[in-house]
Design a protein around this motif. Sequence first.
Motif, PDB file in Angstrom:
ATOM      1  N   LEU A  65       6.360  -9.437   9.847  1.00  0.00           N
ATOM      2  CA  LEU A  65       7.069 -10.030   8.814  1.00  0.00           C
ATOM      3  C   LEU A  65       8.631  -9.211   8.617  1.00  0.00           C
ATOM      4  CD1 LEU A  65       4.361  -9.971   6.017  1.00  0.00           C
ATOM      5  CD2 LEU A  65       5.308 -11.953   7.376  1.00  0.00           C
TER       6      LEU A  65
ATOM      7  N   LEU B 145      13.515  -4.231   3.249  1.00  0.00           N
ATOM      8  CA  LEU B 145      14.358  -3.083   3.265  1.00  0.00           C
ATOM      9  C   LEU B 145      15.471  -2.865   4.007  1.00  0.00           C
ATOM     10  CD1 LEU B 145      11.544  -0.499   1.608  1.00  0.00           C
ATOM     11  CD2 LEU B 145      13.205  -1.618   0.474  1.00  0.00           C
TER      12      LEU B 145
ATOM     13  N   TYR C 131      -0.587   8.926   6.236  1.00  0.00           N
ATOM     14  CA  TYR C 131      -0.865   7.866   5.396  1.00  0.00           C
ATOM     15  C   TYR C 131      -2.575   7.994   5.197  1.00  0.00           C
ATOM     16  CZ  TYR C 131      -1.891   3.079   3.946  1.00  0.00           C
ATOM     17  OH  TYR C 131      -2.327   2.184   3.111  1.00  0.00           O
ATOM     18  N   LYS C 132      -2.924   8.298   4.053  1.00  0.00           N
ATOM     19  CA  LYS C 132      -4.115   8.269   3.456  1.00  0.00           C
ATOM     20  C   LYS C 132      -5.075   9.000   4.546  1.00  0.00           C
ATOM     21  CE  LYS C 132      -4.669   4.316   0.603  1.00  0.00           C
ATOM     22  NZ  LYS C 132      -5.133   2.950   0.670  1.00  0.00           N
TER      23      LYS C 132
ATOM     24  N   HIS D 106      -2.132   8.833  -1.379  1.00  0.00           N
ATOM     25  CA  HIS D 106      -2.689   7.402  -2.310  1.00  0.00           C
ATOM     26  C   HIS D 106      -1.940   6.126  -1.488  1.00  0.00           C
ATOM     27  CE1 HIS D 106      -4.944  10.003  -4.791  1.00  0.00           C
ATOM     28  NE2 HIS D 106      -4.124  10.451  -5.054  1.00  0.00           N
ATOM     29  N   GLY D 107      -1.268   6.409  -0.597  1.00  0.00           N
ATOM     30  CA  GLY D 107      -0.513   5.292  -0.068  1.00  0.00           C
ATOM     31  C   GLY D 107       0.433   4.618  -0.929  1.00  0.00           C
ATOM     32  N   ARG D 108       1.030   5.467  -1.872  1.00  0.00           N
ATOM     33  CA  ARG D 108       1.861   4.763  -2.901  1.00  0.00           C
ATOM     34  C   ARG D 108       3.439   5.058  -2.006  1.00  0.00           C
ATOM     35  NH1 ARG D 108       0.286   3.969  -8.028  1.00  0.00           N
ATOM     36  NH2 ARG D 108      -1.828   2.871  -7.414  1.00  0.00           N
TER      37      ARG D 108
ATOM     38  N   ALA E 221       4.014   4.530   1.257  1.00  0.00           N
ATOM     39  CA  ALA E 221       4.034   3.265   2.088  1.00  0.00           C
ATOM     40  C   ALA E 221       4.264   2.024   1.092  1.00  0.00           C
ATOM     41  CB  ALA E 221       2.502   3.163   2.505  1.00  0.00           C
ATOM     42  N   ILE E 222       3.762   1.831   0.034  1.00  0.00           N
ATOM     43  CA  ILE E 222       3.873   0.718  -0.707  1.00  0.00           C
ATOM     44  C   ILE E 222       5.708   0.595  -1.014  1.00  0.00           C
ATOM     45  CG2 ILE E 222       3.807  -0.502  -3.003  1.00  0.00           C
ATOM     46  CD1 ILE E 222       0.835   0.427  -2.859  1.00  0.00           C
ATOM     47  N   ASP E 223       5.982   1.919  -1.234  1.00  0.00           N
ATOM     48  CA  ASP E 223       7.527   1.940  -1.643  1.00  0.00           C
ATOM     49  C   ASP E 223       8.655   1.236  -0.320  1.00  0.00           C
ATOM     50  OD1 ASP E 223       7.876   2.418  -4.174  1.00  0.00           O
ATOM     51  OD2 ASP E 223       7.923   4.841  -3.997  1.00  0.00           O
TER      52      ASP E 223
ATOM     53  N   GLY F 298       7.450  -0.787   1.887  1.00  0.00           N
ATOM     54  CA  GLY F 298       6.675  -2.244   1.981  1.00  0.00           C
ATOM     55  C   GLY F 298       6.089  -2.206   3.393  1.00  0.00           C
ATOM     56  N   VAL F 299       5.267  -1.189   3.628  1.00  0.00           N
ATOM     57  CA  VAL F 299       4.349  -0.936   4.736  1.00  0.00           C
ATOM     58  C   VAL F 299       3.168  -1.597   4.466  1.00  0.00           C
ATOM     59  CG1 VAL F 299       2.789   0.569   5.856  1.00  0.00           C
ATOM     60  CG2 VAL F 299       5.189   1.258   5.486  1.00  0.00           C
ATOM     61  N   TYR F 300       2.690  -2.586   5.323  1.00  0.00           N
ATOM     62  CA  TYR F 300       1.361  -3.104   5.198  1.00  0.00           C
ATOM     63  C   TYR F 300       0.526  -2.857   6.341  1.00  0.00           C
ATOM     64  CZ  TYR F 300       3.506  -6.990   8.421  1.00  0.00           C
ATOM     65  OH  TYR F 300       3.940  -7.651   9.179  1.00  0.00           O
TER      66      TYR F 300
END
Lengths: 136, 175
Positions: free
Chosen positions: B33, B37, B101-102, B127-129, B131-133, B135-137
């Motif tokens: 996708l 960002l 990451y984690k 905690h993967g936060r 990564a969320i910022d 937009g990592v999936y």
Amino acid sequence: MKIKKKFITITSIFLVNLFAFNLYGVEPDEILKDQKQEERARIISKNIRCMICQNQSIDESSAPLAKDLRLLIREKIKEGKNNKEIYNFLTERYGDFILLKPPFKLITFLLWLLPFVFLFIGIFLIFSHNKKSKKV
Amino acid sequence: MKKNLLIIPSIIFTFVLLTFFYLLVIERNPSELPSNLLNKDIPIFEAENLIKNKKFISTNEFGNEIILVNFFATWCKPCRDEHSYIKQFNNNGIRVIGINYKDDPKKTIQWLEKLGNPYSDIPIDKHGRIAIDWGVYGIPETFLVNSKGIIKFRHVGPMSKKVFKKINLLIKEIK
């Protein structure tokens, strides 16, 4: 008697599985104490796409990222953020794709309107075809 | 009139068919996708630094030079596969920041001792936060950030020779 027992067993297995499916994804330690807040979290989670599984909502998914997002949504709710703010937070990072229902925007209007356009073209074609057939 | 009307669905059908054919032929990964960002400022974050004793503060680090940001973990096999490419960027003089990451910090240090450390800084995303910022999936993910702190490219998944070349070209363009 045997048949009755079998029937009860199969029905019980079916019902247990049915309800287990509905709870799939959300783990007990995630659930908020405040029932209203939890309901809000579930509604939001049902509208958010799991970016790993893509055809599931994060409410149903057991993917680690889905869990992280569920926890994040609950945190935001506890912080007092409203639904719009939470959706905005997620779409700013993952785009509109994270919403299972795409919003009606300038770039998505074709997605929403094309089915109706095709429906009207179809109806128009059928009517005009029938008219001509009647004349013949 | 009737003939004209029948032409319309044929045109639409041909158009749809050609579109699908085009999407099939062009080289693309349908599950990848585009990042939301792209061409935006990097997310601001602070984290513990695995290899330095001071906190990693993004606002102090970005905005001066081109930086490659690589989300990695020792438990992720594709991260190991792409590690040689990440090292090449560092060898070519590009600063690489690895966001862990984690992961288990001890394991990460051992992993880097064994494979080599191409990272100038390693912020810990426990905690993967972070990564969320961003937009990592999917881990690994790599971002190219220009000298103004703006994200210019994102790649999801392990780096291939093709992606490596593409990023190098982009670096030359934005330099």
